[in-house]
Design a protein around this motif. Structure first.
Motif: not given
Length: 172
Positions: A5-7, A29-30, A44, A47
């Motif tokens: 996850l990019k967070t 995020l995904a 889902r 974040g």
């Protein structure tokens, strides 16, 4: 399915998690879309943890377990509700593990979910053991899902399980 996850890791304490039913979809995020014998299920990763959206002929259901600013509903140990023609059940527990147990358990869970056709897992930057994982299935007319929220800095794993199914008539 496993993703990074990019967070930033925002829900850093198990005690900050809250539960809500019926919320609108939150930014994810995904996402993993599943078809489970007539049920459309969307897993889902947020974040701040997870959301599950379920659509079926009998209705819809939205479950959110996350750090939600302003939420006054802490994570309950158990919930049973009627949602129209459905019965909904939710249960949660917090496990406190040693560092070794945590690392080994995290690897096993991530491997299980990554290879599962109805799984979604995301790891957070900064720690390979900071993750949220979800598995779903349809069993005997019910849609069920389990989630795991890992807090390596606390050595805690929050485990939830949910079930939604058509209400069965009671015997008289």
């Amino acid at each position: 399915m496993l993703t990074t996850l990019k967070t930033a890791y925002t829900d850093t304490r198990a005690a900050d998690l809250a539960w809500a039913l019926g919320r609108e979809p939150l930014p994810a995020l995904a996402v993993r879309d599943l078809q489970l014998n007539g049920a459309v299920l969307q897993l889902r990763l947020l974040g701040a943890s997870h959301q599950v959206l379920l659509e079926e002929d009998e209705g819809s259901c939205s479950e959110t377990v996350a750090c939600m600013p302003g939420s006054s509903t802490p994570l309950p140990l158990g919930v049973a509700k009627r949602l129209g023609e459905w019965e909904y059940e939710f249960a949660a527990r917090v496990e406190t593990l040693t560092q070794g147990q945590f690392a080994g358990g995290a690897q096993e869970l991530l491997a299980l979910v990554a290879d599962h056709p109805n799984g979604l897992a995301g790891t957070f930057p900064g720690s390979p053991h900071a993750f949220t994982a979800m598995l779903a299935q349809r069993y005997e007319g019910q849609v069920r899902w389990r989630t795991w929220h890992a807090y390596p800095q606390e050595g805690q794993l929050v485990v939830t399980r949910s079930r939604v199914g058509v209400r069965m008539p009671t015997a008289r």
